[in-house]
Enzyme design. Structure first.
Site, PDB file in Angstrom:
ATOM      1  N   HIS A 217       1.919  -7.871 -14.562  1.00 38.37           N
ATOM      2  CA  HIS A 217       2.697  -6.628 -14.530  1.00 38.37           C
ATOM      3  C   HIS A 217       4.100  -6.799 -13.966  1.00 38.37           C
ATOM      4  O   HIS A 217       4.866  -5.841 -13.911  1.00 38.37           O
ATOM      5  CB  HIS A 217       1.970  -5.559 -13.730  1.00 38.37           C
ATOM      6  CG  HIS A 217       1.956  -5.824 -12.248  1.00 38.37           C
ATOM      7  ND1 HIS A 217       1.117  -6.728 -11.674  1.00 38.37           N
ATOM      8  CD2 HIS A 217       2.701  -5.319 -11.247  1.00 38.37           C
ATOM      9  CE1 HIS A 217       1.334  -6.764 -10.369  1.00 38.37           C
ATOM     10  NE2 HIS A 217       2.300  -5.923 -10.081  1.00 38.37           N
TER      11      HIS A 217
HETATM   12  C1  UD1 Z   1       4.284  -1.209  -8.236  1.00 43.73           C
HETATM   13  C2  UD1 Z   1       4.904  -2.073  -7.121  1.00 43.73           C
HETATM   14  C3  UD1 Z   1       4.400  -3.503  -7.238  1.00 43.73           C
HETATM   15  C4  UD1 Z   1       2.894  -3.536  -7.273  1.00 43.73           C
HETATM   16  C5  UD1 Z   1       2.400  -2.663  -8.422  1.00 43.73           C
HETATM   17  C6  UD1 Z   1       0.917  -2.647  -8.559  1.00 43.73           C
HETATM   18  C7  UD1 Z   1       7.195  -1.473  -6.378  1.00 43.73           C
HETATM   19  C8  UD1 Z   1       8.604  -1.874  -6.450  1.00 43.73           C
HETATM   20  N1  UD1 Z   1       6.362  -2.133  -7.224  1.00 43.73           N
HETATM   21  O1  UD1 Z   1       4.795  -1.685  -9.464  1.00 43.73           O
HETATM   22  O2  UD1 Z   1       4.843  -4.242  -6.129  1.00 43.73           O
HETATM   23  O3  UD1 Z   1       2.449  -4.861  -7.453  1.00 43.73           O
HETATM   24  O4  UD1 Z   1       2.880  -1.332  -8.170  1.00 43.73           O
HETATM   25  O5  UD1 Z   1       0.546  -1.921  -9.667  1.00 43.73           O
HETATM   26  O6  UD1 Z   1       6.833  -0.614  -5.607  1.00 43.73           O
HETATM   27  N2  UD1 Z   1       2.200   4.303 -14.141  1.00 43.73           N
HETATM   28  C9  UD1 Z   1       1.109   4.962 -14.640  1.00 43.73           C
HETATM   29  N3  UD1 Z   1       0.223   5.473 -13.759  1.00 43.73           N
HETATM   30  C10 UD1 Z   1       0.395   5.378 -12.405  1.00 43.73           C
HETATM   31  C11 UD1 Z   1       1.522   4.712 -11.925  1.00 43.73           C
HETATM   32  C12 UD1 Z   1       2.410   4.171 -12.799  1.00 43.73           C
HETATM   33  O7  UD1 Z   1       0.909   5.066 -15.827  1.00 43.73           O
HETATM   34  O8  UD1 Z   1      -0.470   5.870 -11.668  1.00 43.73           O
HETATM   35  C13 UD1 Z   1       3.161   3.727 -15.089  1.00 43.73           C
HETATM   36  C14 UD1 Z   1       4.420   4.511 -15.197  1.00 43.73           C
HETATM   37  O9  UD1 Z   1       4.780   4.588 -16.520  1.00 43.73           O
HETATM   38  C15 UD1 Z   1       5.432   3.692 -14.451  1.00 43.73           C
HETATM   39  C16 UD1 Z   1       4.881   2.280 -14.600  1.00 43.73           C
HETATM   40  O10 UD1 Z   1       3.468   2.417 -14.671  1.00 43.73           O
HETATM   41  O11 UD1 Z   1       6.709   3.830 -14.962  1.00 43.73           O
HETATM   42  C17 UD1 Z   1       5.228   1.386 -13.455  1.00 43.73           C
HETATM   43  O12 UD1 Z   1       4.817   1.975 -12.218  1.00 43.73           O
HETATM   44  P1  UD1 Z   1       5.696   1.759 -10.864  1.00 43.73           P
HETATM   45  O13 UD1 Z   1       5.008   2.399  -9.732  1.00 43.73           O
HETATM   46  O14 UD1 Z   1       7.090   2.120 -11.139  1.00 43.73           O
HETATM   47  O15 UD1 Z   1       5.709   0.225 -10.645  1.00 43.73           O
HETATM   48  P2  UD1 Z   1       4.603  -0.865 -10.815  1.00 43.73           P
HETATM   49  O16 UD1 Z   1       5.010  -1.734 -11.925  1.00 43.73           O
HETATM   50  O17 UD1 Z   1       3.213  -0.275 -10.875  1.00 43.73           O
END
Ligand code: UD1
Length: 388
Positions: A217
Site C-alpha cells: 500500500h
Molecule cells: C495510512 C498511513 C500509513 C499506514 C496505512 C495503513 C499516513 C501518512 N499513512 O496510509 O502509514 O501504513 O494507513 O493502512 O498516515 N480508505 C478507505 N477506507 C478507510 C480509509 C481509507 O477506503 O477506512 C481509502 C481512501 O480512499 C483513502 C485511501 O484509502 O484515500 C488511503 O487512506 P489514507 O488514510 O489516506 O492513507 P493510507 O494509505 O491508508
C-alpha cells in the site's frame, strides 16, 4: 473534567489508522491494570473509517469503542492533518489530560502531538526513533517531528536510540521497552482464523505447495502506473512458482482498477481478497511460505512468527528485522525476488530470531514506567529543558 477539578487528568490515547489499533490495544489493557495510573480515554481521529479498515480490527482486538471519534475521514495530507488538529484541540481542552499517548507514524500521530505540545501537555510516543532516512515517505516526516515534540519516547529496537540521540533528543527521555505490536500478536495468535478457512471463503484452493502472502500500500509502490505495473509483473512471475494471496488495501485496489491491472491478477494464481481482519491476517501470515510486503508492521510480525519476509522497498525503518529477523529488502528487483522465492521454497529461507523485548510484555513495561514518570513529574515544570 481533568486537572481543573483537582484530580489528575486522564491519559488521552490516540488512534487513527489501522496499524495503530494493534499497538494501542495492549497499552489500554496495561494502563487499566494499574491503580497508580489515571484512567485512559480512547480518541479515534477517524483517519480510517470503513468496516474493513477499522471496525473488524476493533472487534478482533477486543478494543472498546472510542470515547471520542473525530470522524475526519480521508483527504490530502495537509487537509487531514489540519482537520485532526482542529477537532482534537477542544478534546484536549475538555479533558485536560496528564499526557497524550500516540503510537506509530501516521498523520494522526503527528497532528495530535502538535496540538498537545502547544498546550503544554506532554506527548508520549510509543515506537519512537524508527528512521528509514527516506523523506519521500510521509511516515518519515511524521516520525521525525513527533519525536522532536515528545517528552517520553519508548523504543522497540536498538537503532532507535542511536537515531534519536543523533537528532539531539536527551538520552533520559528515551526508554527501550520492546514492541507492543508483538504483545498483540502473541496474545491473539491462539485465536487466529486458520488460513484454510479464510482461503476457502475466498474460493482459493490451497494445494501442497502452500501459498505466499502479499500486502502492498506504500505510495511509492502503488500510486504510479509504472511502479504498480512492474510490481504486478513480478507477482505474476512469482505466482507461477507459488500461488499468491493478496488482501488488498483500498488505495491499492483503486489504483489497480484505475491503471487497468485488476484483470491481470486472478485465481488460481493470485487471489485478491478484501482487507483482512486482524485474526485472519495472523492466520494467513503464520501459514504462508513467504510474505511479500511493503508494510512496516508486517516486517515485524513475520520476524516474530519466523516466516521469511521479502520487503518491496529499498529501505526499512526497522533494521532489526533484517539483522536479526526474517526480513530481506528486495525493492522491485525481479531477479533477486525470484531467486529468494526459489531458495525459500527449497527450505533455505531466513529463520532469524525474535529480537529482545519482543516478548509480549512491552505494554506492561510502558505502563510501569509511565506510572513512575507521571508521579515524579512536577506540575509546574511541564517540559525537560532542551539544550541550545
Ligand atoms: C495510512 C498511513 C500509513 C499506514 C496505512 C495503513 C499516513 C501518512 N499513512 O496510509 O502509514 O501504513 O494507513 O493502512 O498516515 N480508505 C478507505 N477506507 C478507510 C480509509 C481509507 O477506503 O477506512 C481509502 C481512501 O480512499 C483513502 C485511501 O484509502 O484515500 C488511503 O487512506 P489514507 O488514510 O489516506 O492513507 P493510507 O494509505 O491508508
Amino acid at each position: 473534567m481533568g486537572a481543573a477539578d483537582g484530580k489528575r487528568g486522564p491519559i488521552l490515547c490516540v488512534v487513527g489508522a489501522r496499524p495503530n489499533y494493534m499497538k494501542m490495544a495492549p497499552l489500554l489493557d496495561a494502563f487499566s491494570a494499574r491503580t497508580d495510573l489515571p484512567g485512559a480515554v480512547l480518541v479515534h481521529t477517524g483517519q480510517h473509517y470503513d468496516w474493513l479498515m477499522n471496525d473488524q480490527l476493533f472487534r478482533d482486538l477486543g478494543l472498546p469503542p472510542p470515547d471520542v471519534n473525530l470522524e475526519v475521514g480521508s483527504g490530502s495530507h495537509a487537509l487531514q492533518t489540519a482537520e485532526i488538529m482542529r477537532r482534537f484541540e477542544p478534546v484536549v481542552d475538555d479533558y485536560l489530560p496528564s499526557c497524550v499517548v500516540v503510537v506509530g507514524d501516521v498523520n494522526s500521530t503527528l497532528a495530535c502531538s502538535l496540538v498537545a505540545v502547544k498546550k503544554q501537555i506532554p506527548v508520549v510516543h510509543v515506537e519512537a526513533g524508527l528512521r528509514s532516512f527516506d523523506r519521500t515517505m510521509p511516515e518519515e516526516i511524521n516520525r521525525l517531528l513527533t519525536d522532536q515534540l515528545a517528552e517520553v519516547l519508548y523504543t522497540t529496537e536498538p537503532a532507535a536510540a542511536e537515531n534519536l540521540t543523533r537528532e539531539g533528543i536527551a538520552p533520559e527521555k528515551i526508554h527501550f521497552v520492546g514492541n507492543v505490536m508483538i504483545d498483540s500478536l502473541l496474545a491473539h495468535l491462539p485465536h487466529a482464523v486458520p488460513a484454510q478457512a479464510t482461503l476457502a471463503k475466498a474460493g482459493f484452493p490451497v494445494g501442497e505447495r502452500g501459498f505466499g502472502l502479499v500486502t502492498l500500500h506504500r505510495p511509492s509502490n502503488v500510486d504510479e502506473p509504472g511502479a504498480l505495473t512492474e510490481t504486478v509483473e513480478i507477482l505474476e512471475e512469482v505466482s507461477e512458482r507459488l500461488p499468491l494471496v493478496w488482501p488488498v488495501h483500498p488505495r491499492t485496489r483503486a489504483h489497480l482498477e484505475r491503471f487497468g491491472l485488476a484483470g491481470r491478477v486472478a485465481i488460481p494464481a493470485i487471489a485478491l481478497l478484501p482487507p483482512a481482519g486482524y485474526l485472519e491476517m495472523l492466520g494467513l501470515m503464520a501459514a504462508a511460505r513467504v510474505v511479500l510486503t511493503d508494510s512496516g508492521g508486517v516486517q515485524e510480525e513475520t520476524t516474530a512468527l519466523s516466516i521469511p519476509c521479502l520487503t518491496l522497498r529499498d529501505n526499512t525503518e526497522r533494521p532489526v528485522t533484517v539483522e536479526q529477523g526474517t526480513n530481506t529488502l528486495v525493492g522491485r528487483n525481479r531477479r533477486l525476488i525470484l531467486s529468494l522465492v526459489e531458495a525459500i521454497l527449497a527450505g533455505r529461507g531466513k529463520t532469524g530470531r525474535r529480537p529482545d523485548g519482543w516478548d509480549g510484555h512491552a505494554a506492561e513495561r510502558i505502563a510501569a514506567h509511565l506510572a513512575g514518570w507521571l508521579a515524579r513529574r512536577p506540575a509546574e515544570e511541564p517540559f525537560t529543558r532542551v539544550a541550545p
